[in-house]
Every structure is written in structure tokens, then in C-alpha cells.
Design a protein around this motif. Structure first.
Motif, short mmCIF file in Angstrom:
data_model
loop_
_atom_site.label_atom_id
_atom_site.label_comp_id
_atom_site.label_asym_id
_atom_site.label_seq_id
_atom_site.Cartn_x
_atom_site.Cartn_y
_atom_site.Cartn_z
N SER A 104 63.41 -33.67 34.95
CA SER A 104 62.91 -34.80 35.73
C SER A 104 63.56 -34.89 37.10
O SER A 104 62.99 -35.43 38.04
N HIS A 105 64.77 -34.34 37.22
CA HIS A 105 65.48 -34.37 38.51
C HIS A 105 65.31 -33.06 39.29
O HIS A 105 65.96 -32.88 40.33
N THR A 136 70.30 -32.93 46.67
CA THR A 136 70.23 -34.25 46.05
C THR A 136 70.05 -34.17 44.54
O THR A 136 70.55 -35.02 43.80
N CYS A 137 69.37 -33.13 44.07
CA CYS A 137 69.12 -33.01 42.63
C CYS A 137 70.41 -32.89 41.83
O CYS A 137 70.43 -33.20 40.63
N THR A 159 73.16 -34.63 42.55
CA THR A 159 73.93 -35.88 42.64
C THR A 159 73.12 -37.10 42.23
O THR A 159 73.60 -38.23 42.35
N SER A 160 71.93 -36.89 41.70
CA SER A 160 71.04 -38.01 41.39
C SER A 160 71.20 -38.55 39.98
O SER A 160 70.45 -39.42 39.56
N PHE A 161 72.16 -38.03 39.23
CA PHE A 161 72.44 -38.54 37.89
C PHE A 161 73.91 -38.31 37.59
O PHE A 161 74.61 -37.61 38.33
N LYS A 162 74.39 -38.88 36.50
CA LYS A 162 75.79 -38.77 36.14
C LYS A 162 76.05 -37.48 35.37
O LYS A 162 75.32 -37.15 34.43
N THR A 183 66.28 -34.61 31.20
CA THR A 183 66.88 -35.18 32.42
C THR A 183 66.90 -34.16 33.55
O THR A 183 66.52 -34.47 34.68
N GLN A 201 79.29 -33.91 49.97
CA GLN A 201 77.88 -33.55 49.80
C GLN A 201 77.37 -32.81 51.03
O GLN A 201 76.61 -31.84 50.92
#
Length: 355
Positions: free
Chosen positions: A98-99, A42-43, A45-48, A95, A35
Motif C-alpha cells: 500500500s505504501h 517518502t515510501c 518514511t510513511s509508516f512506522k 502495508t 531524509q
């Protein structure tokens, strides 16, 4: 199917994020976190990253213009291109929004406009530094036929492996000019889930990637030859725990860089032919169209469409000669030639795809 970009440019950091960040962080004398190394926001890596989400982002990038915008698009077309349901598309767009990956506007049931957030920085890894544009970890150009193959991979881990191989091919072959790209077993095992880290499982997934030529590095002499030719690999293999190396080359028929260079050459020749033909009754150099602009249009729309638009323009010049400059239909060409060509190319490609 409506127009899509022929060469899709994707930031390496996004391809790495979608493939999964490696768990293999410990090195002989330090730790290496992807990273930080790839400057991944971060956007990302903030979800799968599921299979459908990877497919949807790649599809959005194939439709986006050079500002990361997709205007007035049917959701059914995006879902069909990604080989997913419309419901899955809407769930993932929600999704992503939102991210902070994109901004979404619903104009009408089934009609969307999308703007990818911070497109140049996030999706192309391009940053404005004064008067110049720089890249930190680069981007990979993916030929649209190859992207279509990626979108049909049913196994999510094969898809993740494919994204990593493309990054490695870009780094080793296209940037460092090596004959092959190399991935070590530790590197592959590091970003894949633990349940599919066995060598045979990896080999089966590699077999799914028909656009790659894959071979194992076997024998001490073969290993030494490979390491001596690749200085970065020499540093990487000092830390590996399992001496398994995989050689990778991309099939030339799917290699965006090879195809792009051929198409750019064709586009430049077509432009000079037009310049030579109409130069007797118009100062062509006054248009100030840069070579980079010609390349960009060729990359986006393809050299064949570019040649057809120039052929139409040449016929108009030969028919009207000096009077063409007074034509309202062609006035934009003399005032904003790049904008005119871009509009004509977009219309040409849309017309061809509808037919």
C-alpha cells in the motif's frame, strides 16, 4: 531452507530509515535533515518501522535476485526466515504494497511472487547516468550469517542500533579506510526513542551486538588521536553536546567485505584453472566472461558452489573434449555462459540446501 543470497546488499538510506531518522538536526550553523541528506524516498518514511517490518524487509532482500524479484516462494519459508508468524508477514506485505515498496502476486494459497519497487534506486541506491551507474549515498553489504544474527535480535532498539552501526562501519572503515568507525552519543541518542537514550541503556544494547567490538573513547590523548585520524569526525564533534564517542569494529568473521574479497579471489583462480585445463581444445577467451560477472556469481552463490560447478564443467570437457560443443546439455554454456553458470549455481545451491 531454499537458496538465499550470501552477501545482501542494502542501500544505506534504507538502513537509516529503518533505524529511525534522527531528531538531532540542529548544528552550530545549520540544520541537517537525514531524509534529505540520504535522499530517502517518502515510501520509506510513511509508516512506522516495527521489529517485524525490519525483519521482513531484510529477509526479502536476502531472497531477491539482482532485479529485486522473488518468484514462487512459500510464505511459510519467508516467515520462518524472519522469525515471525505467517500472519505478521501477510499484514506487513499488505502495508508495504500500500505504501509502494513492492508489488505482490498471490499464485496459490501460501505461494507468493514479490517484486521490490524500483529495486536498484530504492534498495541498492544505484542510478543509471548515461552509460554509467552511480550511487548517491552508497549501500552496505551484509554477510548472510550476520543477517541471521540481526533477525534474531529481540529488542527492536538494539536492532535499530545495529543497522546504524553497519552504516557507520561502511562509511568509516570500508569507504574512508579508517581503523575504526565512530558514533557519538548525540548521534545514537538522536535516532533512538527518548525512553532509551540514557548512556547505560545504550551500553546494554551495544552489549547485545556480539558481532561488534565496542569501546569508549576515554582520555584527552585518545580523543585527539581519534579526531586527527578522521577528518569527517573532526567536523562532526564540533557540534556535539556530550563528549562521548564509541569506537566500533566489525568482527572479521562477519565482515562481508573481507569475506567477499577472499571468495572473489578463489572464484577467479577456479576460473583460470578451468581455462588452463580446457584451453587446448577450446578457445576459452571467446566466451567473453567478465571478471565482474565472476565476482557477482561468487557473491551471490559463494565461492565453494562456484568451484563445484566449474569442477563439473571441467570433467565434462575432459570426457567429451571438442565434442562438448555439440552437447545439447551444455549448448547454453557456449552461447550464454553467464546464464548457464547462473542456472547451474542456482540448481547446485538448491540441491545442497535440500540435502
Amino acid at each position: 531452507m531454499a537458496y538465499k543470497n550470501r552477501h545482501i546488499l542494502v542501500a544505506n538510506k534504507l538502513l537509516v530509515a529503518m533505524s529511525g531518522l534522527t531528531r538531532w538536526t540542529k548544528r552550530a550553523d545549520h540544520y541537517r535533515y537525514e531524509q534529505h541528506h540520504y535522499n530517502i524516498p517518502t515510501c520509506f518514511t510513511s509508516f512506522k518501522w516495527t521489529k517485524s517490518r525490519i525483519r521482513h524487509v531484510l529477509t526479502l532482500l536476502s531472497y531477491a535476485d539482482d532485479q529485486g524479484k522473488i518468484e514462487f516462494m512459500e510464505d511459510t519459508e519467508l516467515a520462518s526466515s524472519a522469525h515471525t508468524s505467517v500472519r505478521s508477514l501477510h499484514n506487513n506485505l499488505k502495508t508495504f504494497e500500500s505504501h509502494g515498496l513492492l508489488r505482490l502476486v498471490r499464485h496459490f494459497p501460501g505461494v507468493l511472487s514479490i517484486e521490490l519497487t524500483d529495486y536498484l534506486e530504492n534498495y541498492r541506491d544505484l542510478y543509471v547516468d548515461g552509460a554509467s551507474v552511480v550511487s548517491k549515498t552508497g549501500y552496505t553489504s551484509i554477510w548472510h550469517d550476520l543477517l541471521s544474527e540481526l533477525l534474531t535480535l529481540d529488542n527492536v532498539n538494539a536492532l535499530r542500533l545495529a543497522l546504524r552501526t553497519l552504516v557507520q562501519v561502511e562509511k568509516d572503515i570500508h569507504v574512508q579506510s579508517h581503523d575504526q568507525a565512530i558514533l557519538t552519543y548525540d548521534e545514537i541518542k538522536g535516532f533512538l526513542p527518548k525512553y532509551c537514550g540514557h548512556k547505560l541503556a545504550i551500553q546494554k544494547m551495544m552489549d547485545r551486538l556480539k558481532f561488534l567490538k565496542v569501546s569508549l573513547v576515554e582520555g584527552s590523548r585518545h580523543f585527539l588521536n581519534v579526531v586527527k585520524q578522521n577528518l569527517t569526525l573532526k567536523k562532526r564533534v564540533q557540534d556535539i553536546t556530550r563528549p562521548v564517542l564509541v569506537e566500533l569494529t566489525l568482527d572479521k568473521s562477519q565482515d562481508s567485505k573481507v569475506i567477499r574479497e577472499e571468495e572473489r579471489s578463489d572464484a577467479q583462480i577456479a576460473w583460470f584453472e578451468l581455462r588452463k585445463r580446457v584451453g587446448e581444445f577450446f578457445d576459452f577467451d571467446a566466451l567473453k566472461v567478465s571478471r565482474e560477472s565472476l565476482y557477482s556469481m561468487s557473491d551471490t552463490f559463494g565461492a565453494s558452489a562456484f568451484r563445484e560447478v566449474l569442477a563439473d564443467l571441467k570433467q565434462a570437457f575432459l570426457h567429451h573434449r571438442e565434442d562438448l560443443i555439440h552437447s545439447s546439455e551444455h549448448q547454453l554454456f557456449f552461447n550464454e555462459p553467464i546464464l548457464y553458470l547462473h542456472q547451474q549455481l542456482k540448481h547446485k545451491v538448491e540441491k545442497l540446501t535440500i540435502a
